[in-house]
Design an enzyme around this catalytic site. Structure first.
Site, PDB file in Angstrom:
ATOM      1  N   HIS A 208       0.955  -1.038  -0.084  1.00 27.62           N
ATOM      2  CA  HIS A 208      -0.098  -0.112   0.110  1.00 27.62           C
ATOM      3  C   HIS A 208       0.909   1.210  -0.008  1.00 27.62           C
ATOM      4  O   HIS A 208       2.030   1.207   0.130  1.00 27.62           O
ATOM      5  CB  HIS A 208      -0.935   0.065   1.218  1.00 27.62           C
ATOM      6  CG  HIS A 208      -0.140   0.401   2.539  1.00 27.62           C
ATOM      7  ND1 HIS A 208       0.474  -0.814   3.205  1.00 27.62           N
ATOM      8  CD2 HIS A 208      -0.151   1.138   3.572  1.00 27.62           C
ATOM      9  CE1 HIS A 208       1.122  -0.470   4.305  1.00 27.62           C
ATOM     10  NE2 HIS A 208       0.625   0.738   4.304  1.00 27.62           N
ATOM     11  N   ASP A 210       0.640   5.186   1.756  1.00 30.81           N
ATOM     12  CA  ASP A 210       0.033   5.983   2.853  1.00 30.81           C
ATOM     13  C   ASP A 210      -0.735   6.932   2.156  1.00 30.81           C
ATOM     14  O   ASP A 210      -0.292   7.606   1.219  1.00 30.81           O
ATOM     15  CB  ASP A 210       1.066   6.543   3.883  1.00 30.81           C
ATOM     16  CG  ASP A 210       1.692   5.425   4.796  1.00 30.81           C
ATOM     17  OD1 ASP A 210       1.011   4.465   4.914  1.00 30.81           O
ATOM     18  OD2 ASP A 210       2.642   5.826   5.302  1.00 30.81           O
ATOM     19  N   HIS A 265       4.983   0.092   0.295  1.00 32.75           N
ATOM     20  CA  HIS A 265       5.660  -0.605   1.055  1.00 32.75           C
ATOM     21  C   HIS A 265       4.560  -1.644   1.598  1.00 32.75           C
ATOM     22  O   HIS A 265       3.352  -1.571   1.588  1.00 32.75           O
ATOM     23  CB  HIS A 265       6.108   0.357   2.255  1.00 32.75           C
ATOM     24  CG  HIS A 265       5.047   1.333   2.979  1.00 32.75           C
ATOM     25  ND1 HIS A 265       4.477   2.276   2.281  1.00 32.75           N
ATOM     26  CD2 HIS A 265       4.357   1.231   4.010  1.00 32.75           C
ATOM     27  CE1 HIS A 265       3.490   2.855   3.293  1.00 32.75           C
ATOM     28  NE2 HIS A 265       3.539   2.305   4.132  1.00 32.75           N
ATOM     29  N   ARG A 275       5.973  -7.962  16.289  1.00 30.37           N
ATOM     30  CA  ARG A 275       6.745  -6.680  16.112  1.00 30.37           C
ATOM     31  C   ARG A 275       5.694  -5.713  16.502  1.00 30.37           C
ATOM     32  O   ARG A 275       4.570  -5.799  16.270  1.00 30.37           O
ATOM     33  CB  ARG A 275       7.053  -6.667  14.484  1.00 30.37           C
ATOM     34  CG  ARG A 275       7.412  -5.471  14.159  1.00 30.37           C
ATOM     35  CD  ARG A 275       7.997  -5.219  12.547  1.00 30.37           C
ATOM     36  NE  ARG A 275       8.756  -4.154  12.215  1.00 30.37           N
ATOM     37  CZ  ARG A 275       7.693  -3.234  11.673  1.00 30.37           C
ATOM     38  NH1 ARG A 275       6.497  -3.348  11.528  1.00 30.37           N
ATOM     39  NH2 ARG A 275       8.246  -2.012  11.189  1.00 30.37           N
TER      40      ARG A 275
END
Length: 329
Positions: A208, A210, A265, A275
């Protein structure tokens, strides 16, 4: 497992049809080296910043001025919050401006079925925190109250960093700073804290861009996961203590008339370790018209509504393509 949302617990015990992050058939190979450009905020070099924005849409920020102790405390308290039971997290957010989401990016209602009857499940849970509303409430859950107080301090640093970087970018782009002040509206700032559970299938977040002007990521010091697409190769952005990752979003690409890029990313999950990441997003002010030589005039609200419509109808974000001058929407 009680702290995970039920849909993630259930998915973890079911056969998966999702793409394995380590699948060797990925058409874009993964490169292990990390040549991400580094920008020093204390000694800001406008030429280097301009090149990073044009060529990468992403860079590592050093000498950012956020105390290391504050960043470490935020990570520690975030782990405590995610360790609460799923039901506790749901209940805690019922009467406060913080939104709890899971299984999907924050723009998509959690676990919502798409028009084709499937569900868009990513291996992620998180909290969406509108920074402008943090002072309006106190929380009875100690860990949530602790993160609220830490974020009040953190937000002042994030605003300073975003403003400094944006003003430098605007200067490089020869934009009128007086007119561009509202392109980066402090009251739109939000923080999303993410936990990516342990699994060896699927993605923490699929590919995607941002929607923001800028995004400022404080990623886990020890667990990698963020990957960026550069020259048709996926690069793993290695975690380095006391640094931030800055990436440009769709609004910055539009403001710059495509001179700067909104970087694609994704987030890879790990089989043996969770994480944690904390990301700040900032947007143009309400009603601010983005006028560009490449795009039809639009506001961020127009963009957000179109993204939500596309996710519901198509299962994915189309983004800036909907507003391009050569695109029939």
């Amino acid at each position: 497992m009680d702290s995970y949302p039920p849909i993630l617990r259930h998915q973890n015990n079911q056969p998966q049809n999702l793409t394995n992050p380590n699948n060797t058939t990925d058409p874009n190979p993964i490169q292990d080296s990390d040549p991400v450009p580094t920008i020093d905020l204390k000694y800001l070099n406008h030429k280097n910043l301009d090149e990073a924005c044009k060529e990468w849409g992403l860079f590592r920020l050093v000498n950012h001025g956020i105390p290391l102790t504050l960043m470490e405390q935020l990570q520690d308290v975030t782990i405590q919050v995610f360790s609460l039971s799923f039901e506790s997290k749901q209940e805690a957010c019922n009467e406060c401006p913080i939104t709890y989401f899971w299984g999907t990016p924050a723009l998509t209602p959690s676990g919502k079925a798409l028009s084709n009857g499937t569900q868009n499940i990513n291996w992620v849970e998180g909290f969406d925190v509108p920074l402008s509303k943090l002072e309006q409430f106190q929380h009875q859950v100690p860990s949530l109250e602790s993160i609220r107080l830490l974020l009040l301090d953190y937000a002042t640093h994030l605003s300073r960093i975003a403003t400094t970087l944006f003003e430098a970018m605007a200067k490089s782009l020869d934009l009128n700073l007086k007119e561009t002040k509202s392109y980066l509206a402090e009251n739109t700032g939000i923080v999303r804290v993410y936990r990516y559970p342990r699994t060896d299938v699927g993605w923490g977040m699929e590919v995607h861009t941002d929607s923001s002007v800028l995004s400022i990521l404080n990623q886990d010091d020890h667990v990698s996961g963020l990957q960026v697409l550069k020259d048709d190769q996926w690069l793993t952005v290695k975690p380095i203590s006391n640094t931030l990752i800055i990436n440009l979003g769709d609004m910055m690409q539009a403001i710059s008339s495509d001179t700067y890029k909104s970087v694609s990313h994704r987030v890879k999950v790990e089989k043996d370790i969770e994480r944690i990441s904390i990301c700040y997003f900032v947007f143009p002010g309400d009603g601010v018209m983005i006028e560009s030589s490449k795009y039809k005039p639009f506001t961020y609200n127009d963009f957000r509504e179109q993204v939500q419509q596309d996710i519901k109808a198509l299962g994915h974000k189309v983004g800036l393509g909907r507003f391009h001058l050569n695109q029939d929407s």
